[in-house]
Design an enzyme around this catalytic site. Structure first.
Site, PDB file in Angstrom:
ATOM      1  N   LYS A  11     -21.930 -16.600 -32.102  1.00  8.20           N
ATOM      2  CA  LYS A  11     -21.018 -16.476 -32.176  1.00  8.20           C
ATOM      3  C   LYS A  11     -19.851 -16.854 -31.778  1.00  8.20           C
ATOM      4  O   LYS A  11     -18.999 -17.577 -32.578  1.00  8.20           O
ATOM      5  CB  LYS A  11     -20.722 -14.698 -33.109  1.00  8.20           C
ATOM      6  CG  LYS A  11     -21.954 -13.914 -34.185  1.00  8.20           C
ATOM      7  CD  LYS A  11     -21.756 -13.137 -34.247  1.00  8.20           C
ATOM      8  CE  LYS A  11     -22.224 -11.649 -32.842  1.00  8.20           C
ATOM      9  NZ  LYS A  11     -23.200 -12.396 -32.442  1.00  8.20           N
ATOM     10  N   ARG A  85     -19.775  -4.357 -36.922  1.00 10.42           N
ATOM     11  CA  ARG A  85     -21.259  -4.387 -37.177  1.00 10.42           C
ATOM     12  C   ARG A  85     -22.010  -2.472 -37.022  1.00 10.42           C
ATOM     13  O   ARG A  85     -23.076  -2.456 -36.193  1.00 10.42           O
ATOM     14  CB  ARG A  85     -21.639  -3.761 -34.512  1.00 10.42           C
ATOM     15  CG  ARG A  85     -20.985  -5.242 -34.285  1.00 10.42           C
ATOM     16  CD  ARG A  85     -21.101  -4.765 -33.010  1.00 10.42           C
ATOM     17  NE  ARG A  85     -22.057  -6.141 -32.178  1.00 10.42           N
ATOM     18  CZ  ARG A  85     -21.240  -6.518 -30.841  1.00 10.42           C
ATOM     19  NH1 ARG A  85     -20.061  -7.510 -31.475  1.00 10.42           N
ATOM     20  NH2 ARG A  85     -22.050  -7.279 -30.247  1.00 10.42           N
ATOM     21  N   ARG A 124     -26.205 -17.090 -19.669  1.00  2.40           N
ATOM     22  CA  ARG A 124     -25.130 -17.000 -20.695  1.00  2.40           C
ATOM     23  C   ARG A 124     -23.881 -17.178 -19.559  1.00  2.40           C
ATOM     24  O   ARG A 124     -24.330 -16.001 -18.068  1.00  2.40           O
ATOM     25  CB  ARG A 124     -24.572 -16.146 -21.880  1.00  2.40           C
ATOM     26  CG  ARG A 124     -22.438 -15.821 -21.823  1.00  2.40           C
ATOM     27  CD  ARG A 124     -22.779 -15.444 -22.913  1.00  2.40           C
ATOM     28  NE  ARG A 124     -23.649 -13.973 -23.189  1.00  2.40           N
ATOM     29  CZ  ARG A 124     -23.144 -13.203 -24.595  1.00  2.40           C
ATOM     30  NH1 ARG A 124     -22.658 -14.081 -25.450  1.00  2.40           N
ATOM     31  NH2 ARG A 124     -24.252 -12.278 -24.614  1.00  2.40           N
ATOM     32  N   ARG A 157     -22.657 -11.594 -17.451  1.00  8.13           N
ATOM     33  CA  ARG A 157     -21.964 -10.040 -18.069  1.00  8.13           C
ATOM     34  C   ARG A 157     -23.222  -9.212 -17.311  1.00  8.13           C
ATOM     35  O   ARG A 157     -24.390 -10.052 -17.506  1.00  8.13           O
ATOM     36  CB  ARG A 157     -22.060 -10.292 -19.524  1.00  8.13           C
ATOM     37  CG  ARG A 157     -20.326 -11.245 -20.185  1.00  8.13           C
ATOM     38  CD  ARG A 157     -20.400 -11.196 -21.239  1.00  8.13           C
ATOM     39  NE  ARG A 157     -21.028 -10.046 -22.377  1.00  8.13           N
ATOM     40  CZ  ARG A 157     -21.050 -10.168 -23.837  1.00  8.13           C
ATOM     41  NH1 ARG A 157     -20.746 -10.663 -24.415  1.00  8.13           N
ATOM     42  NH2 ARG A 157     -21.646  -9.126 -24.207  1.00  8.13           N
ATOM     43  N   ARG A 168     -29.311  -4.021 -26.159  1.00 10.62           N
ATOM     44  CA  ARG A 168     -28.558  -4.462 -27.725  1.00 10.62           C
ATOM     45  C   ARG A 168     -29.290  -5.209 -28.410  1.00 10.62           C
ATOM     46  O   ARG A 168     -28.608  -4.906 -29.622  1.00 10.62           O
ATOM     47  CB  ARG A 168     -27.906  -5.295 -26.783  1.00 10.62           C
ATOM     48  CG  ARG A 168     -26.338  -4.825 -26.168  1.00 10.62           C
ATOM     49  CD  ARG A 168     -26.318  -5.934 -25.108  1.00 10.62           C
ATOM     50  NE  ARG A 168     -24.874  -7.221 -25.457  1.00 10.62           N
ATOM     51  CZ  ARG A 168     -25.347  -8.164 -25.005  1.00 10.62           C
ATOM     52  NH1 ARG A 168     -26.120  -8.697 -23.761  1.00 10.62           N
ATOM     53  NH2 ARG A 168     -24.399  -9.210 -25.456  1.00 10.62           N
TER      54      ARG A 168
HETATM   55  P1  ADP Z   1     -22.961 -13.967 -29.249  1.00 13.51           P
HETATM   56  O1  ADP Z   1     -21.296 -14.752 -29.708  1.00 13.51           O
HETATM   57  O2  ADP Z   1     -23.241 -14.325 -30.725  1.00 13.51           O
HETATM   58  O3  ADP Z   1     -22.850 -12.962 -28.798  1.00 13.51           O
HETATM   59  P2  ADP Z   1     -22.525 -16.397 -27.829  1.00 13.51           P
HETATM   60  O4  ADP Z   1     -21.599 -17.825 -28.201  1.00 13.51           O
HETATM   61  O5  ADP Z   1     -21.859 -16.131 -26.454  1.00 13.51           O
HETATM   62  O6  ADP Z   1     -23.266 -15.540 -28.462  1.00 13.51           O
HETATM   63  O7  ADP Z   1     -23.203 -17.784 -27.377  1.00 13.51           O
HETATM   64  C1  ADP Z   1     -25.090 -17.020 -25.952  1.00 13.51           C
HETATM   65  C2  ADP Z   1     -25.225 -17.862 -25.107  1.00 13.51           C
HETATM   66  O8  ADP Z   1     -25.589 -19.461 -26.091  1.00 13.51           O
HETATM   67  C3  ADP Z   1     -23.986 -18.277 -24.226  1.00 13.51           C
HETATM   68  O9  ADP Z   1     -24.087 -18.765 -23.377  1.00 13.51           O
HETATM   69  C4  ADP Z   1     -24.121 -20.403 -25.336  1.00 13.51           C
HETATM   70  O10 ADP Z   1     -23.465 -21.072 -24.208  1.00 13.51           O
HETATM   71  C5  ADP Z   1     -25.212 -20.124 -25.792  1.00 13.51           C
HETATM   72  N1  ADP Z   1     -25.303 -21.185 -26.911  1.00 13.51           N
HETATM   73  C6  ADP Z   1     -24.580 -21.052 -27.802  1.00 13.51           C
HETATM   74  N2  ADP Z   1     -24.849 -21.019 -29.102  1.00 13.51           N
HETATM   75  C7  ADP Z   1     -26.232 -22.576 -29.072  1.00 13.51           C
HETATM   76  C8  ADP Z   1     -26.767 -23.816 -29.633  1.00 13.51           C
HETATM   77  N3  ADP Z   1     -26.590 -23.678 -31.116  1.00 13.51           N
HETATM   78  N4  ADP Z   1     -28.015 -24.283 -28.480  1.00 13.51           N
HETATM   79  C9  ADP Z   1     -27.931 -23.316 -27.439  1.00 13.51           C
HETATM   80  N5  ADP Z   1     -26.969 -22.622 -26.327  1.00 13.51           N
HETATM   81  C10 ADP Z   1     -26.532 -21.969 -27.223  1.00 13.51           C
HETATM   82  P1  AMP Z   2     -19.664  -8.993 -27.624  1.00 15.36           P
HETATM   83  O1  AMP Z   2     -19.158  -9.724 -26.790  1.00 15.36           O
HETATM   84  O2  AMP Z   2     -19.740  -8.719 -28.997  1.00 15.36           O
HETATM   85  O3  AMP Z   2     -21.507  -8.758 -26.845  1.00 15.36           O
HETATM   86  O4  AMP Z   2     -19.492  -7.323 -27.424  1.00 15.36           O
HETATM   87  C1  AMP Z   2     -20.623  -7.164 -26.203  1.00 15.36           C
HETATM   88  C2  AMP Z   2     -20.406  -5.096 -26.345  1.00 15.36           C
HETATM   89  O5  AMP Z   2     -18.746  -4.382 -26.489  1.00 15.36           O
HETATM   90  C3  AMP Z   2     -21.057  -4.508 -26.930  1.00 15.36           C
HETATM   91  O6  AMP Z   2     -22.316  -4.808 -27.332  1.00 15.36           O
HETATM   92  C4  AMP Z   2     -20.430  -3.369 -27.719  1.00 15.36           C
HETATM   93  O7  AMP Z   2     -20.967  -2.794 -26.451  1.00 15.36           O
HETATM   94  C5  AMP Z   2     -18.984  -3.747 -27.130  1.00 15.36           C
HETATM   95  N1  AMP Z   2     -18.393  -4.005 -28.930  1.00 15.36           N
HETATM   96  C6  AMP Z   2     -18.666  -4.799 -29.252  1.00 15.36           C
HETATM   97  N2  AMP Z   2     -17.947  -5.100 -30.122  1.00 15.36           N
HETATM   98  C7  AMP Z   2     -18.530  -3.991 -30.967  1.00 15.36           C
HETATM   99  C8  AMP Z   2     -18.325  -3.420 -32.697  1.00 15.36           C
HETATM  100  N3  AMP Z   2     -18.253  -3.820 -33.678  1.00 15.36           N
HETATM  101  N4  AMP Z   2     -18.562  -2.177 -32.465  1.00 15.36           N
HETATM  102  C9  AMP Z   2     -19.165  -1.145 -31.682  1.00 15.36           C
HETATM  103  N5  AMP Z   2     -18.956  -1.858 -30.261  1.00 15.36           N
HETATM  104  C10 AMP Z   2     -18.765  -3.186 -30.163  1.00 15.36           C
END
Ligand code: ADP
Ligand code: AMP
Length: 214
Positions: A11, A85, A124, A157, A168
């Site tokens: 995302k 969420r 990541r 992270r 998660r």
């Molecule tokens: P989210 O925001 O849904 O938690 P991220 O955008 O942070 O996910 O992506 C999670 C990890 O996967 C990051 O390290 C990112 O660089 C990697 N990633 C994202 N999209 C892809 C993809 N299409 N193919 C491979 N790796 C990806």
């Molecule tokens: P994210 O960066 O979206 O993976 O979010 C990291 C963490 O922040 C999550 O695991 C939750 O602990 C908190 N968080 C982010 N967005 C929300 C949401 N919409 N509702 C509740 N917790 C959230």
């Protein structure tokens, strides 16, 4: 629009690309919460223990953050990332968007198999200064451990460690996946296969966005 989907599906990665391509605001409650934690604000202090364990931060805290961000930056279009969420958050969002006269037009539901989510989350890395995202295998920085954009150190992270990842994914299934039905009933949900490379997923999202109103 909102980008929906499980942790690690991409995302944040796709929201950043869409923001650059379309000049709209990228509103990530996760990024806002991490900033609050880093700055040691009252919200950050409340949120940190939930986040480190991979639990959801209470609705009222997150809804207040999303509302403030939407009112401040959402006037000329927005991409929500990681919000809503829970069904309660989705209902609160509808109210806020009614108030600013910008109802949600589309929710893109990104999908990928669980083993790919775990692979993406475990690899990541984030820049400790500017927040740019990397992956040790699929999107490494040019110099290992250093951000391409600003040169600061990249870090893992706390909630990308194995135990928090498992939690998660369970929390997603229990509390977040039901939001899919909420939007399916409103006929604004578009499912997109996000298991391929970043550029391919971006193309699929863009073609799903073109289908709005069909
Ligand atoms: P989210 O925001 O849904 O938690 P991220 O955008 O942070 O996910 O992506 C999670 C990890 O996967 C990051 O390290 C990112 O660089 C990697 N990633 C994202 N999209 C892809 C993809 N299409 N193919 C491979 N790796 C990806
Ligand atoms: P994210 O960066 O979206 O993976 O979010 C990291 C963490 O922040 C999550 O695991 C939750 O602990 C908190 N968080 C982010 N967005 C929300 C949401 N919409 N509702 C509740 N917790 C959230």
């Amino acid at each position: 629009m909102a980008l929906f989907g499980p942790p690690g599906v991409g995302k944040g990665t796709q929201a950043a690309r869409l923001r650059d391509a379309e000049g709209v605001a990228h509103i990530s409650t996760g990024d806002a919460l991490r900033k609050a934690v880093a700055e040691g604000t009252e919200t950050g202090l409340k949120a940190k223990s939930y986040m480190d364990r991979g639990e959801l931060v209470p609705d009222e805290v997150v809804i207040a953050i999303a509302k403030e961000s939407l009112q401040r930056e959402g006037k000329n279009g927005f991409i929500l990332d990681g919000f809503p969420r829970t069904v309660a958050q989705a209902e609160a969002l509808d109210k806020v968007l009614d108030e600013i006269g910008a109802p949600l037009q589309v929710v893109v539901n990104l999908q990928a198999p669980e083993d790919e989510l775990v692979r993406r989350l475990s690899g990541r890395r984030l820049c400790s200064k500017c927040g740019a995202g990397y992956h040790v295998e699929s999107m490494p920085s040019a110099v290992e451990g250093k951000c391409d954009a600003c040169g600061a150190e990249t870090v893992q992270r706390e909630d990308d460690k194995p135990e928090a990842i498992r939690n998660r994914l369970q929390v997603y299934e229990a509390k977040t996946a039901p939001v899919i039905d909420y939007y399916a009933h409103k006929s604004i949900l578009r499912n997109v296969d996000a298991s391929g490379p970043v550029d391919e997923v971006l193309r699929k999202i863009e073609s799903a966005l073109k289908s709005i109103g069909d």
